[in-house]
Design an enzyme around this catalytic site. Structure first.
Site, mmCIF file in Angstrom:
data_model
loop_
_atom_site.group_PDB
_atom_site.id
_atom_site.type_symbol
_atom_site.label_atom_id
_atom_site.label_comp_id
_atom_site.label_asym_id
_atom_site.label_seq_id
_atom_site.Cartn_x
_atom_site.Cartn_y
_atom_site.Cartn_z
ATOM 1 N N ASN A 1 7.635 -2.938 -16.013
ATOM 2 C CA ASN A 1 6.154 -2.791 -15.873
ATOM 3 C C ASN A 1 5.924 -1.448 -15.203
ATOM 4 O O ASN A 1 6.075 -1.347 -14.187
ATOM 5 C CB ASN A 1 6.028 -4.025 -14.854
ATOM 6 C CG ASN A 1 4.530 -4.190 -14.529
ATOM 7 O OD1 ASN A 1 3.681 -3.385 -15.034
ATOM 8 N ND2 ASN A 1 4.194 -5.396 -13.817
ATOM 9 N N LYS B 1 8.233 -1.003 -12.380
ATOM 10 C CA LYS B 1 9.351 -2.203 -12.071
ATOM 11 C C LYS B 1 9.978 -2.581 -13.245
ATOM 12 O O LYS B 1 9.631 -2.462 -14.284
ATOM 13 C CB LYS B 1 8.566 -3.536 -11.695
ATOM 14 C CG LYS B 1 7.628 -3.045 -10.445
ATOM 15 C CD LYS B 1 7.052 -4.376 -9.799
ATOM 16 C CE LYS B 1 6.004 -4.267 -8.803
ATOM 17 N NZ LYS B 1 4.563 -4.615 -8.952
ATOM 18 N N ARG C 1 5.387 -4.308 -20.279
ATOM 19 C CA ARG C 1 4.020 -5.370 -20.020
ATOM 20 C C ARG C 1 3.040 -4.268 -20.261
ATOM 21 O O ARG C 1 2.685 -3.223 -19.600
ATOM 22 C CB ARG C 1 4.141 -5.914 -18.472
ATOM 23 C CG ARG C 1 2.873 -6.346 -18.064
ATOM 24 C CD ARG C 1 2.581 -6.741 -16.744
ATOM 25 N NE ARG C 1 1.260 -7.402 -16.454
ATOM 26 C CZ ARG C 1 0.549 -7.197 -15.277
ATOM 27 N NH1 ARG C 1 1.032 -6.486 -14.447
ATOM 28 N NH2 ARG C 1 -0.669 -7.621 -15.425
ATOM 29 N N HIS D 1 -3.964 -11.900 -17.461
ATOM 30 C CA HIS D 1 -2.972 -12.643 -17.185
ATOM 31 C C HIS D 1 -2.518 -13.454 -18.416
ATOM 32 O O HIS D 1 -1.950 -14.776 -18.464
ATOM 33 C CB HIS D 1 -2.987 -13.752 -16.147
ATOM 34 C CG HIS D 1 -3.397 -13.042 -14.657
ATOM 35 N ND1 HIS D 1 -4.801 -13.456 -13.915
ATOM 36 C CD2 HIS D 1 -3.209 -11.896 -13.852
ATOM 37 C CE1 HIS D 1 -4.790 -12.855 -13.322
ATOM 38 N NE2 HIS D 1 -3.945 -11.786 -13.075
ATOM 39 N N LEU E 1 -3.365 -18.314 -9.853
ATOM 40 C CA LEU E 1 -4.264 -17.921 -8.764
ATOM 41 C C LEU E 1 -3.095 -17.126 -8.059
ATOM 42 O O LEU E 1 -2.154 -17.671 -7.360
ATOM 43 C CB LEU E 1 -4.477 -19.361 -8.092
ATOM 44 C CG LEU E 1 -5.157 -20.365 -8.812
ATOM 45 C CD1 LEU E 1 -5.453 -21.506 -7.985
ATOM 46 C CD2 LEU E 1 -6.800 -19.619 -9.228
ATOM 47 N N GLY F 1 -4.920 -11.643 -8.023
ATOM 48 C CA GLY F 1 -5.819 -11.623 -8.879
ATOM 49 C C GLY F 1 -5.702 -13.014 -9.500
ATOM 50 O O GLY F 1 -4.790 -13.652 -9.547
ATOM 51 N N ARG G 1 -11.112 -8.801 -4.493
ATOM 52 C CA ARG G 1 -12.333 -8.780 -5.591
ATOM 53 C C ARG G 1 -13.187 -9.775 -5.639
ATOM 54 O O ARG G 1 -12.893 -10.882 -5.386
ATOM 55 C CB ARG G 1 -11.415 -8.851 -7.153
ATOM 56 C CG ARG G 1 -10.683 -7.403 -7.555
ATOM 57 C CD ARG G 1 -10.047 -7.689 -8.883
ATOM 58 N NE ARG G 1 -8.574 -7.946 -8.518
ATOM 59 C CZ ARG G 1 -7.624 -8.078 -9.369
ATOM 60 N NH1 ARG G 1 -7.832 -8.325 -10.574
ATOM 61 N NH2 ARG G 1 -6.251 -8.081 -9.296
ATOM 62 N N ARG H 1 -1.937 -16.168 2.596
ATOM 63 C CA ARG H 1 -1.199 -16.684 3.887
ATOM 64 C C ARG H 1 -1.924 -16.362 5.152
ATOM 65 O O ARG H 1 -1.965 -17.344 6.121
ATOM 66 C CB ARG H 1 0.173 -16.233 3.848
ATOM 67 C CG ARG H 1 0.977 -16.732 2.812
ATOM 68 C CD ARG H 1 2.433 -15.983 2.717
ATOM 69 N NE ARG H 1 1.980 -14.576 1.884
ATOM 70 C CZ ARG H 1 2.808 -13.960 1.300
ATOM 71 N NH1 ARG H 1 4.129 -14.289 1.472
ATOM 72 N NH2 ARG H 1 2.514 -12.757 0.545
ATOM 73 N N GLY I 1 -1.217 -20.616 -6.499
ATOM 74 C CA GLY I 1 -1.019 -21.747 -7.160
ATOM 75 C C GLY I 1 -0.195 -22.375 -6.711
ATOM 76 O O GLY I 1 0.186 -23.692 -6.889
ATOM 77 N N GLU J 1 6.513 -14.426 -16.419
ATOM 78 C CA GLU J 1 5.815 -13.404 -17.529
ATOM 79 C C GLU J 1 7.106 -12.559 -18.329
ATOM 80 O O GLU J 1 6.868 -12.302 -19.308
ATOM 81 C CB GLU J 1 4.698 -12.588 -17.082
ATOM 82 C CG GLU J 1 3.471 -13.322 -16.352
ATOM 83 C CD GLU J 1 2.600 -12.706 -15.370
ATOM 84 O OE1 GLU J 1 3.106 -12.654 -14.103
ATOM 85 O OE2 GLU J 1 1.749 -12.114 -15.757
HETATM 86 P P1 AMP Z 1 0.503 -12.922 -6.587
HETATM 87 O O1 AMP Z 1 -0.527 -12.114 -6.891
HETATM 88 O O2 AMP Z 1 0.916 -13.882 -7.926
HETATM 89 O O3 AMP Z 1 1.957 -12.351 -6.233
HETATM 90 O O4 AMP Z 1 0.093 -14.025 -5.390
HETATM 91 C C1 AMP Z 1 -0.100 -13.439 -4.138
HETATM 92 C C2 AMP Z 1 -0.931 -14.346 -3.392
HETATM 93 O O5 AMP Z 1 -0.198 -15.546 -3.214
HETATM 94 C C3 AMP Z 1 -1.206 -13.857 -1.928
HETATM 95 O O6 AMP Z 1 -2.773 -14.080 -1.552
HETATM 96 C C4 AMP Z 1 -0.379 -14.671 -0.976
HETATM 97 O O7 AMP Z 1 -0.749 -14.876 0.313
HETATM 98 C C5 AMP Z 1 -0.284 -16.107 -1.805
HETATM 99 N N1 AMP Z 1 0.870 -16.902 -1.318
HETATM 100 C C6 AMP Z 1 0.747 -17.893 -0.373
HETATM 101 N N2 AMP Z 1 2.027 -18.567 -0.373
HETATM 102 C C7 AMP Z 1 2.854 -17.385 -0.882
HETATM 103 C C8 AMP Z 1 4.377 -17.415 -0.748
HETATM 104 N N3 AMP Z 1 5.133 -18.250 -0.069
HETATM 105 N N4 AMP Z 1 4.911 -16.235 -1.406
HETATM 106 C C9 AMP Z 1 4.169 -15.461 -2.124
HETATM 107 N N5 AMP Z 1 2.786 -15.434 -2.136
HETATM 108 C C10 AMP Z 1 2.145 -16.541 -1.556
#
Ligand code: AMP
Length: 402
Positions: free
Chosen positions: A7, A14, A91, A180, A209, A212, A241, A285, A333, A385
């Protein structure tokens, strides 16, 4: 097959190294600060051995060489020599109107990818540098491109055309492409298996979710609509965003604040969303913690997301003429029960019922969240992915050798 999944970003590369016979990642890592001072963080997952070093990385080719050196290192590597790297899967964020599925890298493919630069200016250039880097270091290893937009290419015209003059589509290829797609494809595929009926008969809404976010309607295993548009700025509220807003807000703010197009784009991509509404953070979080402390703007930010997801569920159910399952995936999500519960609240009339206690307690693992009475199944499915990229790469490269 040993597949290196790459990626490539503007200053990062990565990687995950897959053994596709087991589906396991055997090593992974990241090169950061390419073009600056350069740093590699590498982990061999079987032994847990790690390697971190600050090394000059003037470009992606040098970074690729450093990755190959790490993968072949006798102490913390996972293969004896470069010959054991059988394929590379990249990717790619945007395939424009040119790519409907994963493809082998050829000079013609590179020419077409060049045409996607305008559609994803921040990503396409770095992808091309990543591909060129791998070609330079591993000239005999076949490379495959897996596009984030490809899974969405099945949308019907009424879902992907914007109501602007047709010439704009012809001239600039302005249309909905989505994003995505590799994640939506993975979780939709897993959900179809879980439903246990023919793919053609399934109606699924996938909610990716994360920082992005995008939501897709997958009918009969094919995307019929998705919330992200020409770019990943469309759709629901995100970390920084804005998602879909009244288009007139754009020119209104530009005039009032004296923003140039570049400043306005920066504003919508980096200053809005959770961060802009809450004034606290883009990270879900932090938003959750602030809600716990009674912060009303943090609650508003999360409520906007929940409400928008609910509206997408309603509209996509109408678009598909029914609904079998809803899937939640990606950082929010998979981890934020408040969002899953908030988005589904009040949807009992659609036959959607979740086990609230289970929903509150579960994180990041495959779980059926709906009750046995629920007409619609609701699942948490962790996305993968990289596994899709490795599998597509293997399939294309194996077909070459037949
Ligand atoms: P992603 O872009 O898929 O890595 O998701 C990031 C988002 O997931 C951020 O807003 C994080 O705050 C949320 N999130 C909530 N809990 C966690 C967790 N335990 N580990 C990673 N991301 C989390």
């Amino acid at each position: 097959m040993n597949v290196l999944v790459v990626n490539a970003g503007s200053s990062s590369l990565k990687y995950q190294f897959f053994d596709t016979t087991t589906g396991n990642v055997v090593a992974k890592g990241n090169c950061e600060r390419i073009g600056l001072d350069g740093k590699i963080t590498h982990k061999q997952l079987l032994s847990g051995k790690t390697y971190t070093a600050e090394l000059a990385m003037p470009n992606h080719a040098v970074a690729t060489r450093i990755v190959v050196d790490a993968l072949t290192n006798p102490e913390y590597g996972c293969v004896k020599s470069m010959d054991e790297i059988e394929a590379v899967g990249h990717r790619v964020v945007h395939g424009g109107p040119y790519f409907f599925e994963s493809v082998l890298v050829t000079p013609e493919v590179i020419e077409k990818l060049e045409l996607c630069r305008d559609l994803a200016p921040l990503h396409t250039g770095p992808h091309l540098m990543g591909i060129a880097g791998c070609t330079e270091v591993m000239p005999n290893v076949p490379q495959v491109l897996v596009f984030d937009t490809a899974f969405h290419q099945t949308m019907p015209a009424e879902a992907y055309y914007y109501p602007i003059p047709y010439e704009m589509y012809e001239k600039y290829k302005i249309r909905r492409y989505g994003a995505h797609g590799t994640s939506h494809r993975y979780v939709a595929g897993e959900m179809i298996k879980l439903l246990g009926k023919p793919a053609e008969e399934t109606k699924i809404i996938t909610c990716h979710l994360g920082n992005g976010s995008s939501i897709s309607a997958v009918k009969g295993g094919k995307v019929i609509d998705t919330s992200m548009g020409l770019t990943p700025l469309d759709g629901v509220i995100m970390g920084t965003r804005c998602g879909a807003i009244d288009p007139a807000i754009v020119t209104f703010i530009m005039e009032k604040e004296g923003f140039t197009p570049a400043q306005m784009s920066d504003f919508m991509n980096k200053k809005c969303g959770f961060l802009g509404v809450s004034g606290i953070s883009s990270d879900c979080r932090d938003i959750e913690n602030a809600i716990g402390e009674g912060n009303e703007r943090a609650a508003l930010a999360l409520n906007i997301l929940n409400y928008q997801i609910k509206k997408f569920i309603g509209s996509y159910t109408a678009a598909m003429g029914g609904l079998d399952a809803i899937v939640f995936t990606a950082g929010i999500g998979e981890n934020t029960s408040l969002v899953r519960a908030g988005a589904l609240e009040g949807l009992g009339f659609m036959g959607i019922e979740i086990d609230k206690e289970l929903n509150n307690s579960v994180r990041g693992k495959l779980t059926k969240l709906s009750t046995d009475n629920s007409k619609v199944q609701v699942w948490l499915i962790p996305t993968n992915e990289e596994l899709v990229i490795a599998s597509d790469t293997e399939a294309i490269v194996k077909a070459l050798n037949k």
